[in-house]
Design an enzyme around this catalytic site. Structure first.
Site, PDB file in Angstrom:
ATOM      1  CD1 TRP A  53      -1.084   8.324   9.926  1.00 18.10           C
ATOM      2  CD2 TRP A  53      -0.672   6.286   9.092  1.00 18.10           C
ATOM      3  NE1 TRP A  53      -2.282   7.833   9.438  1.00 18.10           N
ATOM      4  CE2 TRP A  53      -2.054   6.576   8.922  1.00 18.10           C
ATOM      5  CE3 TRP A  53      -0.205   5.055   8.649  1.00 18.10           C
ATOM      6  CZ2 TRP A  53      -2.955   5.677   8.322  1.00 18.10           C
ATOM      7  CZ3 TRP A  53      -1.086   4.175   8.055  1.00 18.10           C
ATOM      8  CH2 TRP A  53      -2.439   4.486   7.899  1.00 18.10           C
ATOM      9  CG  HIS A  67     -11.467  -2.776  10.822  1.00 18.12           C
ATOM     10  ND1 HIS A  67     -10.407  -2.030  10.358  1.00 18.12           N
ATOM     11  CD2 HIS A  67     -10.974  -3.998  11.092  1.00 18.12           C
ATOM     12  CE1 HIS A  67      -9.317  -2.798  10.345  1.00 18.12           C
ATOM     13  NE2 HIS A  67      -9.645  -3.997  10.780  1.00 18.12           N
ATOM     14  CD  GLU A 117      -0.712  -3.493  10.481  1.00 20.88           C
ATOM     15  OE1 GLU A 117      -0.821  -2.415   9.879  1.00 20.88           O
ATOM     16  OE2 GLU A 117      -1.656  -4.016  11.085  1.00 20.88           O
ATOM     17  NE  ARG A 128      -9.131  -1.664  13.947  1.00 27.39           N
ATOM     18  CZ  ARG A 128      -8.352  -1.052  13.044  1.00 27.39           C
ATOM     19  NH1 ARG A 128      -7.163  -1.552  12.742  1.00 27.39           N
ATOM     20  NH2 ARG A 128      -8.759   0.031  12.432  1.00 27.39           N
ATOM     21  CG  HIS A 151      -1.681   2.402  12.905  1.00 23.96           C
ATOM     22  ND1 HIS A 151      -1.064   3.235  12.016  1.00 23.96           N
ATOM     23  CD2 HIS A 151      -2.080   1.318  12.187  1.00 23.96           C
ATOM     24  CE1 HIS A 151      -1.088   2.696  10.808  1.00 23.96           C
ATOM     25  NE2 HIS A 151      -1.692   1.528  10.889  1.00 23.96           N
ATOM     26  CD  GLU A 178      -6.977  -6.031   9.889  1.00 20.32           C
ATOM     27  OE1 GLU A 178      -7.318  -4.846  10.023  1.00 20.32           O
ATOM     28  OE2 GLU A 178      -5.790  -6.390   9.723  1.00 20.32           O
ATOM     29  CG  ASN A 191      -2.066   0.982   1.115  1.00 24.05           C
ATOM     30  OD1 ASN A 191      -2.226   1.651   0.101  1.00 24.05           O
ATOM     31  ND2 ASN A 191      -2.871   1.067   2.163  1.00 24.05           N
ATOM     32  CG  HIS A 241      -2.436  -6.383   7.834  1.00 27.07           C
ATOM     33  ND1 HIS A 241      -3.154  -5.386   8.446  1.00 27.07           N
ATOM     34  CD2 HIS A 241      -2.128  -5.918   6.588  1.00 27.07           C
ATOM     35  CE1 HIS A 241      -3.268  -4.355   7.621  1.00 27.07           C
ATOM     36  NE2 HIS A 241      -2.663  -4.650   6.488  1.00 27.07           N
ATOM     37  CG  ASP A 247      -4.124  -0.781  14.918  1.00 24.02           C
ATOM     38  OD1 ASP A 247      -3.036  -0.732  15.532  1.00 24.02           O
ATOM     39  OD2 ASP A 247      -4.213  -0.745  13.679  1.00 24.02           O
ATOM     40  CG  ASP A 295      -3.360  -2.680   3.217  1.00 21.93           C
ATOM     41  OD1 ASP A 295      -3.842  -3.754   3.607  1.00 21.93           O
ATOM     42  OD2 ASP A 295      -2.489  -2.067   3.853  1.00 21.93           O
ATOM     43  CD  GLU A 314      -3.502  -4.359  14.841  1.00 25.88           C
ATOM     44  OE1 GLU A 314      -3.041  -4.096  13.709  1.00 25.88           O
ATOM     45  OE2 GLU A 314      -4.705  -4.577  15.046  1.00 25.88           O
TER      46      GLU A 314
END
Length: 417
Positions: free
Chosen positions: A417, A137, A277, A162, A227, A354, A52, A327, A225, A331, A251
């Protein structure tokens, strides 16, 4: 061997000779890169090569460096091919290289399944379970909207969800969709710039899960998550604060380049941890697994070198009571999801998968035989991994440049990010 036997024999070295390999780039709602390998017998195999935001880097690596090396080789020598592409590259590992290797590897497993008349899970050793538990999600602009979304997923039959919610004072918080559309972060040709505030995030997340447990009870599995946005001590605080609400997992609590950072989280909390992931090899998770610093390894087939390499990671994880949790965002194409579900069906130390819904256009470009039923995804018995590509339809969706966002703190400093 008489001539009649020779004529009816399947899977000979000549049958398995690779005579063509091509890269297909398409964008039915989002960009996907697919490798299609063809053998002399006419059997084809598909592998996902999507990365991605950096799709064309993998497409070029395949087209310019890998494909010329495939022609004339035996598609049945999967292990040797993996070693050739990995050891022979010299500049090893990394997301571009390992994604390209994964595409070849999955395509070869697909071919082997078709030649043998068996689904990939049978080639791996047969079923360990009937279906793979999946999570969806649910997200919302605030706690109220998020709890409503969790309820909707439960009504659809999901057993695990999630949950992400907006952070007061933070625009474009991670995981939050806009206008009721599915969440897709790669939204612009150049990276969108977002702003992050850790204290505000740490304040809202425990309140979210307190409300979710109050509204939906103790039985639904809840996941979250982070992230990669917290330092180890901040992640430890959040994991501790979430203990009363029994998350299935927390996560990517902190960037895992420093694997020892997870030791600090473990020291302060018993909340289950998942990460991986963005990992590309077994070396990225070696310390985490052998020291039991995580409970779920999330390395994907497409970014982890294919079925051949991820199987080694899963076996290593099983020795240390760590389960898989691949994961599976949008994407990754249905080709990757199909391969992952065959792996999930076989792997003894499976945890969860997921699953985000692909668009109708994507499902039309990539017809597949897996289905959702009673909270789980079930693979069919189509030989190979059960996913195909409609090349004529794919050609109607040209590549559209998109990159993932970046994040900055409120003072302008770059952040994860």
């Amino acid at each position: 061997m008489n001539s009649a036997t020779t004529e009816t024999r399947h899977g000979s070295t000549r049958d398995r000779e690779i005579v063509d390999a091509k890269v297909i780039v398409t964008c039915p709602g989002r960009n996907f890169v697919t490798l299609k390998i063809t053998t002399r017998s006419g059997i084809t195999g598909l592998g996902d090569a999507t990365l991605n935001g950096r799709e064309l880097a993998v497409a070029s690596y395949l087209t310019d460096h890998v494909v010329p090396n495939l022609i004339g080789r035996d598609a049945g020598r999967i292990e040797d091919m993996w070693q050739f592409l990995h050891r022979g590259a010299y500049w090893r590992r990394g997301p571009v290289t390992m994604t390209a290797i994964a595409a070849v590897d999955v395509a070869l497993w697909d071919i082997l399944g078709k030649m043998s008349g068996m689904p990939v899970y049978q080639l791996l050793g047969g079923r360990s379970r009937e279906g793979a538990l999946v999570y969806g999600h649910a997200n919302g602009r605030d706690i109220e909207e998020t709890t409503d979304e969790v309820g909707k997923y439960m009504e659809k039959g999901f057993l695990a969800v999630r949950a992400q919610c907006g952070v007061p004072g933070v625009k474009k918080a991670y995981g939050i969709s806009v206008g009721g559309k599915p969440y897709e972060p790669a939204e612009s040709e150049l990276p969108a710039e977002t702003v992050w505030n850790t204290p505000k995030y740490l304040n809202i997340v425990p309140k979210l899960f307190e409300r979710l447990r109050a509204d939906h009870g103790p039985d639904v599995e809840l996941l979250h998550d982070v992230h990669h946005r917290l330092t180890p001590i901040e992640a430890a605080r959040l994991a501790r604060d979430l203990e009363p609400f029994r998350l299935f997992w927390l996560e990517d609590a902190t960037p895992a380049e420093n694997q020892k950072g997870f030791e600090l989280i473990r020291r302060h909390s018993v909340t289950a941890l998942a990460v991986g992931e963005v990992f590309n090899s077994i070396w990225d998770c070696k310390h985490l697994i052998e020291n039991q610093l995580i409970d779920y390894i999330r390395t994907t087939i497409v970014h982890g070198g294919g079925i051949t390499h991820v199987r080694r990671i899963a076996d290593f994880a099983a020795l240390h009571a760590v389960r898989t949790g691949f994961h599976g965002a949008t994407d990754l194409s249905p080709v990757c999801m199909g391969a992952a579900l065959h792996f999930d069906t076989w792997v003894p130390n499976f945890g969860i998968q997921e699953w985000m819904f692909h668009s109708d256009e994507t499902n039309e470009v990539f017809p597949h035989d897996y289905v959702f039923r009673n909270g789980r995804l079930h693979v069919g018995d189509t030989p190979g991994h059960g996913v195909d590509i409609d090349e004529k339809l794919a050609a109607k969706f040209p590549y559209a440049p998109k990159q993932l966002p970046i994040a900055r703190l409120e003072d302008g400093a770059m952040w994860d990010w």
